[in-house]
Design a protein around this motif. Structure first.
Motif, PDB file in Angstrom:
ATOM      1  N   SER A  22       0.841  -1.194   0.000  1.00  0.00           N
ATOM      2  CA  SER A  22       0.000   0.000   0.000  1.00  0.00           C
ATOM      3  C   SER A  22       0.876   1.244   0.000  1.00  0.00           C
ATOM      4  O   SER A  22       2.044   1.207   0.400  1.00  0.00           O
ATOM      5  N   TRP A  23       0.285   2.335  -0.433  1.00  0.00           N
ATOM      6  CA  TRP A  23       0.979   3.619  -0.447  1.00  0.00           C
ATOM      7  C   TRP A  23       1.362   4.020   0.973  1.00  0.00           C
ATOM      8  O   TRP A  23       2.499   4.450   1.233  1.00  0.00           O
TER       9      TRP A  23
ATOM     10  N   GLY B  13       2.048  -9.070   2.094  1.00  0.00           N
ATOM     11  CA  GLY B  13       1.329  -9.407   3.311  1.00  0.00           C
ATOM     12  C   GLY B  13       2.070  -9.106   4.593  1.00  0.00           C
ATOM     13  O   GLY B  13       1.554  -9.399   5.677  1.00  0.00           O
ATOM     14  N   GLY B  14       3.258  -8.509   4.511  1.00  0.00           N
ATOM     15  CA  GLY B  14       4.050  -8.259   5.713  1.00  0.00           C
ATOM     16  C   GLY B  14       4.117  -6.806   6.117  1.00  0.00           C
ATOM     17  O   GLY B  14       4.975  -6.438   6.933  1.00  0.00           O
ATOM     18  N   SER B  15       3.223  -5.978   5.602  1.00  0.00           N
ATOM     19  CA  SER B  15       3.300  -4.541   5.883  1.00  0.00           C
ATOM     20  C   SER B  15       3.012  -4.235   7.343  1.00  0.00           C
ATOM     21  O   SER B  15       3.706  -3.432   7.973  1.00  0.00           O
ATOM     22  N   ARG B  16       1.996  -4.863   7.904  1.00  0.00           N
ATOM     23  CA  ARG B  16       1.612  -4.531   9.280  1.00  0.00           C
ATOM     24  C   ARG B  16       2.744  -4.828  10.253  1.00  0.00           C
ATOM     25  O   ARG B  16       3.066  -4.010  11.124  1.00  0.00           O
ATOM     26  N   ALA B  17       3.353  -5.998  10.124  1.00  0.00           N
ATOM     27  CA  ALA B  17       4.437  -6.356  11.038  1.00  0.00           C
ATOM     28  C   ALA B  17       5.632  -5.420  10.868  1.00  0.00           C
ATOM     29  O   ALA B  17       6.314  -5.099  11.848  1.00  0.00           O
ATOM     30  N   ALA B  18       5.878  -4.961   9.643  1.00  0.00           N
ATOM     31  CA  ALA B  18       7.049  -4.128   9.390  1.00  0.00           C
ATOM     32  C   ALA B  18       6.868  -2.713   9.916  1.00  0.00           C
ATOM     33  O   ALA B  18       7.817  -2.110  10.438  1.00  0.00           O
ATOM     34  N   ILE B  19       5.659  -2.155   9.797  1.00  0.00           N
ATOM     35  CA  ILE B  19       5.464  -0.752  10.168  1.00  0.00           C
ATOM     36  C   ILE B  19       5.004  -0.569  11.604  1.00  0.00           C
ATOM     37  O   ILE B  19       5.009   0.566  12.105  1.00  0.00           O
ATOM     38  N   SER B  20       4.638  -1.632  12.274  1.00  0.00           N
ATOM     39  CA  SER B  20       4.140  -1.482  13.656  1.00  0.00           C
ATOM     40  C   SER B  20       5.143  -0.808  14.577  1.00  0.00           C
ATOM     41  O   SER B  20       4.757   0.019  15.419  1.00  0.00           O
ATOM     42  N   PRO B  21       6.450  -1.086  14.494  1.00  0.00           N
ATOM     43  CA  PRO B  21       7.388  -0.418  15.415  1.00  0.00           C
ATOM     44  C   PRO B  21       7.716   1.026  15.032  1.00  0.00           C
ATOM     45  O   PRO B  21       8.455   1.692  15.767  1.00  0.00           O
ATOM     46  N   LEU B  22       7.185   1.536  13.924  1.00  0.00           N
ATOM     47  CA  LEU B  22       7.566   2.854  13.449  1.00  0.00           C
ATOM     48  C   LEU B  22       6.828   3.953  14.201  1.00  0.00           C
ATOM     49  O   LEU B  22       5.729   3.735  14.717  1.00  0.00           O
ATOM     50  N   PRO B  23       7.389   5.156  14.241  1.00  0.00           N
ATOM     51  CA  PRO B  23       6.733   6.262  14.960  1.00  0.00           C
ATOM     52  C   PRO B  23       5.443   6.690  14.277  1.00  0.00           C
ATOM     53  O   PRO B  23       5.233   6.488  13.080  1.00  0.00           O
ATOM     54  N   ILE B  24       4.593   7.342  15.023  1.00  0.00           N
ATOM     55  CA  ILE B  24       3.251   7.715  14.566  1.00  0.00           C
ATOM     56  C   ILE B  24       3.267   8.662  13.370  1.00  0.00           C
ATOM     57  O   ILE B  24       2.389   8.569  12.502  1.00  0.00           O
ATOM     58  N   PRO B  25       4.216   9.604  13.225  1.00  0.00           N
ATOM     59  CA  PRO B  25       4.190  10.475  12.040  1.00  0.00           C
ATOM     60  C   PRO B  25       4.222   9.725  10.719  1.00  0.00           C
ATOM     61  O   PRO B  25       3.887  10.304   9.679  1.00  0.00           O
ATOM     62  N   GLY B  26       4.601   8.443  10.722  1.00  0.00           N
ATOM     63  CA  GLY B  26       4.583   7.658   9.499  1.00  0.00           C
ATOM     64  C   GLY B  26       3.190   7.431   8.937  1.00  0.00           C
ATOM     65  O   GLY B  26       3.049   6.972   7.803  1.00  0.00           O
ATOM     66  N   LEU B  27       2.149   7.767   9.713  1.00  0.00           N
ATOM     67  CA  LEU B  27       0.774   7.578   9.247  1.00  0.00           C
ATOM     68  C   LEU B  27       0.298   8.701   8.337  1.00  0.00           C
ATOM     69  O   LEU B  27      -0.827   8.649   7.836  1.00  0.00           O
TER      70      LEU B  27
ATOM     71  N   GLN C 107      -5.793   2.801   5.137  1.00  0.00           N
ATOM     72  CA  GLN C 107      -4.945   2.904   3.951  1.00  0.00           C
ATOM     73  C   GLN C 107      -3.581   2.277   4.176  1.00  0.00           C
ATOM     74  O   GLN C 107      -3.034   1.628   3.279  1.00  0.00           O
ATOM     75  N   VAL C 108      -3.008   2.450   5.351  1.00  0.00           N
ATOM     76  CA  VAL C 108      -1.689   1.883   5.598  1.00  0.00           C
ATOM     77  C   VAL C 108      -1.741   0.360   5.640  1.00  0.00           C
ATOM     78  O   VAL C 108      -0.770  -0.319   5.295  1.00  0.00           O
ATOM     79  N   LEU C 109      -2.898  -0.194   6.047  1.00  0.00           N
ATOM     80  CA  LEU C 109      -3.063  -1.649   6.061  1.00  0.00           C
ATOM     81  C   LEU C 109      -3.528  -2.200   4.717  1.00  0.00           C
ATOM     82  O   LEU C 109      -3.538  -3.418   4.518  1.00  0.00           O
ATOM     83  N   GLY C 110      -3.967  -1.304   3.823  1.00  0.00           N
ATOM     84  CA  GLY C 110      -4.433  -1.747   2.519  1.00  0.00           C
ATOM     85  C   GLY C 110      -5.848  -2.258   2.506  1.00  0.00           C
ATOM     86  O   GLY C 110      -6.270  -2.864   1.507  1.00  0.00           O
ATOM     87  N   THR C 111      -6.612  -2.045   3.572  1.00  0.00           N
ATOM     88  CA  THR C 111      -8.005  -2.519   3.603  1.00  0.00           C
ATOM     89  C   THR C 111      -8.917  -1.642   2.756  1.00  0.00           C
ATOM     90  O   THR C 111      -9.995  -2.089   2.355  1.00  0.00           O
ATOM     91  N   ILE C 112      -8.546  -0.404   2.504  1.00  0.00           N
ATOM     92  CA  ILE C 112      -9.244   0.429   1.532  1.00  0.00           C
ATOM     93  C   ILE C 112      -8.204   0.925   0.535  1.00  0.00           C
ATOM     94  O   ILE C 112      -7.035   1.106   0.868  1.00  0.00           O
ATOM     95  N   SER C 113      -8.642   1.107  -0.704  1.00  0.00           N
ATOM     96  CA  SER C 113      -7.704   1.499  -1.752  1.00  0.00           C
ATOM     97  C   SER C 113      -7.377   2.984  -1.661  1.00  0.00           C
ATOM     98  O   SER C 113      -8.193   3.800  -1.220  1.00  0.00           O
ATOM     99  N   GLU C 114      -6.182   3.310  -2.081  1.00  0.00           N
ATOM    100  CA  GLU C 114      -5.746   4.694  -2.170  1.00  0.00           C
ATOM    101  C   GLU C 114      -5.123   4.871  -3.554  1.00  0.00           C
ATOM    102  O   GLU C 114      -3.910   4.746  -3.727  1.00  0.00           O
ATOM    103  N   PRO C 115      -5.964   5.119  -4.556  1.00  0.00           N
ATOM    104  CA  PRO C 115      -5.436   5.172  -5.922  1.00  0.00           C
ATOM    105  C   PRO C 115      -4.475   6.333  -6.118  1.00  0.00           C
ATOM    106  O   PRO C 115      -4.617   7.391  -5.511  1.00  0.00           O
ATOM    107  N   VAL C 116      -3.493   6.088  -6.959  1.00  0.00           N
ATOM    108  CA  VAL C 116      -2.525   7.117  -7.328  1.00  0.00           C
ATOM    109  C   VAL C 116      -3.053   7.846  -8.556  1.00  0.00           C
ATOM    110  O   VAL C 116      -3.351   7.216  -9.575  1.00  0.00           O
ATOM    111  N   ASP C 117      -3.202   9.143  -8.463  1.00  0.00           N
ATOM    112  CA  ASP C 117      -3.644   9.935  -9.609  1.00  0.00           C
ATOM    113  C   ASP C 117      -2.458  10.111 -10.544  1.00  0.00           C
ATOM    114  O   ASP C 117      -1.536  10.886 -10.267  1.00  0.00           O
ATOM    115  N   PRO C 118      -2.436   9.405 -11.675  1.00  0.00           N
ATOM    116  CA  PRO C 118      -1.209   9.387 -12.492  1.00  0.00           C
ATOM    117  C   PRO C 118      -0.918  10.733 -13.123  1.00  0.00           C
ATOM    118  O   PRO C 118      -1.813  11.448 -13.591  1.00  0.00           O
TER     119      PRO C 118
END
Length: 507
Positions: free
Chosen positions: A148-149, A169-183, A226-237
């Motif tokens: 996900s974006w 499928g490993g995004s949640r485990a990878a970003i969980s330790p990151l600081p909140i501004p990453g959202l 969006q960070v988990l990818g449960t809803i789409s966040e399309p990129v406006d090309p």
């Protein structure tokens, strides 16, 4: 599953300014800050790495920065120029990496690379190449790819060093330790979450959603989804208005492969007419599918030479239709010649006058779009005595300049990327081997020819002044033929003593 790259440019305003100033730019080790206005205050908007190491920070009042470092170099910030340069960088990434690219202001790009990474040797190699090319241009960058974006954005800023590939499928485990501004949430929301005791993204994901949304608003819940990818966040090309583009809008969504292929043919027909008016041929085509769920699918194909042949372009695009998931339907199709070059048509020569040459350009394009253009090449000679330096890779359709390898000694059909050490038994130090062991298999030599002595290229570096190799062509009892050599140095050049290596195999 979608794959999205986030490119983070932590020093973008200053890197952009240095490239603009060129030789007049301050030296890289000079402490430099850019100054802008926030209301009536003058604040620091960007800091160079030496200035950051000296304790200066973005958002700091200019008076405080001067108090800490009186000799600091200050220059005015230019956000409009930064945004325009970021737009140009996005167009460059569009032409070289993927059909869906957009600026991620103020200091990044977002690239949807779904189905395009194989053209660049895989995700890790693609990210490394992207970061290295920017670094060579004086732009410091970090990049990450995820499902996900939002996950890629957080990883690029807090995990990449300088690149990071998050597994499927490993995004949640990878970003969980990151600081909140990453959202990518507002600073006041970050401060509020910190006040409640939340320190990482994982802390926020672990609590029920409803109380957070009630306190901080729906934007926080949307960012979490969006960070988990449960809803789409399309990129406006991003699209350059100067690029040749044709579009088809459907009154009713389509989804059948046959229907998509039919409209692809019609779009190619219209695009070729547009290119003909401009005297251009397509080198790279991007076919975008706008689905009814507001998401995008894309096909990218390339050609080795400028092409305006409709049948060839349709075939290249239709070969990739099976990779498209229409979902609940496609409502818009865009076809763009992302890269086009002048095309000069040549008159066909009659077979009565000259022998007709086979045109393999179509075959090259089909194979290159399946396996990646970098994996398709020809070998051409280079003027060098050292075997591994006597070849180079060139595009498959590069013109033949007539160069050949010189010398009376034959060369193997396959040259190993690196010479591999072998165990050898020889009758005398300067004789060919009687047997050798390679990759755990012992081979008895039946015939041998040599030695052919090759010296290092002393003019390239001093270490090669004493480099000596004695090459032998040997044949084992099974009829297999190998190219071996014995290495030596200046103290052993006369006798040829040294280690043995296998360097190539004959057909």
């Amino acid at each position: 599953m979608p794959r999205v790259v986030s490119l983070f440019l932590p020093g973008w305003p200053i890197d952009r300014l240095r490239r603009t100033l060129g030789p007049a730019a301050p030296p890289p080790d000079r402490q430099l800050i850019l100054v802008g206005r926030e209301g009536s205050r003058r604040i620091v908007t960007a800091v160079s790495r030496p200035a950051e190491q000296a304790g200066l920070r973005v958002g700091m009042p200019l008076t405080k920065a001067h108090a800490l470092r009186p000799d600091i170099l200050t220059m005015p910030a230019d956000p409009a120029a930064d945004a325009a340069a970021l737009q140009r960088l996005a167009l460059w990434a569009l032409q070289h990496y993927a059909p869906i690219v957009a600026p991620d202001p103020p200091d990044g790009l977002v690239i949807d690379t779904t189905g395009a990474d194989h053209l660049h040797g895989g995700e890790a190699q693609m990210l490394t190449g992207l970061v290295n090319r920017l670094s060579a241009s004086g732009i410091f960058a970090r990049a990450a790819v995820a499902d996900s974006w939002g996950a890629a954005h957080a990883a690029a800023r807090f995990l990449a060093d300088p690149v990071r590939v998050l597994p499927h499928g490993g995004s949640r485990a990878a970003i969980s330790p990151l600081p909140i501004p990453g959202l990518r949430i507002a600073p006041e929301t970050v401060a509020g979450l910190h006040g409640l005791g939340f320190a990482t993204i994982g802390d926020v994901l672990a609590v029920p959603r409803a109380p957070l949304v009630l306190r901080f608003g729906a934007a926080l819940g949307r960012r979490l989804d969006q960070v988990l990818g449960t809803i789409s966040e399309p990129v406006d090309p991003l699209r350059d208005p100067e690029l040749a583009t044709v579009r088809k809008v459907f009154g009713e969504p389509i989804g059948a492969p046959e229907t998509i292929a039919r409209y692809t043919t019609a779009l190619v027909h219209d695009l070729c007419h547009t290119l003909e008016k401009r005297g251009l041929g397509a080198r790279r085509l991007d076919l975008l599918f706008h689905r009814v769920d507001n998401s995008l699918q894309a096909i990218r194909v390339g050609t080795a030479q400028p092409v305006r042949d409709q049948k060839r372009l349709v075939r290249l695009l239709c070969d990739r239709i099976e990779t498209i998931d229409p979902g609940f339907g496609i409502e818009i199709m865009d076809l763009t010649a992302t890269l086009a070059e002048p095309l000069v048509l040549q008159q066909a020569v009659s077979s009565l006058i000259a022998e007709e040459k086979a045109d393999i350009a179509g075959l090259v394009d089909v194979i290159a779009n399946r396996i990646g253009a970098r994996r398709l090449y020809r070998i051409a000679p280079v003027e060098s005595d050292v075997p591994e330096r006597s070849i180079q890779r060139i595009p498959p359709l590069a013109p033949d300049d007539g160069a050949t390898w010189q010398g009376r000694w034959p060369r193997p059909a396959r040259l190993l990327a690196r010479p591999e050490p072998i165990d050898v038994m020889a009758l005398l130090p300067d004789h060919p081997p009687a047997s050798f062991t390679w990759r755990g298999v012992r081979r008895r030599v039946r015939h041998a020819d040599g030695p052919e002595r090759i010296f290092g290229e002393w003019w390239t570096r001093d270490a090669e002044r004493a480099a000596v190799r004695d090459y032998f062509q040997v044949e084992d009892e099974t009829g297999a033929r190998f190219w071996l050599y014995r290495s030596a140095d200046e103290t052993q050049a006369a006798s040829g003593l040294g280690r043995w290596f296998l360097h190539g195999l004959f057909a």
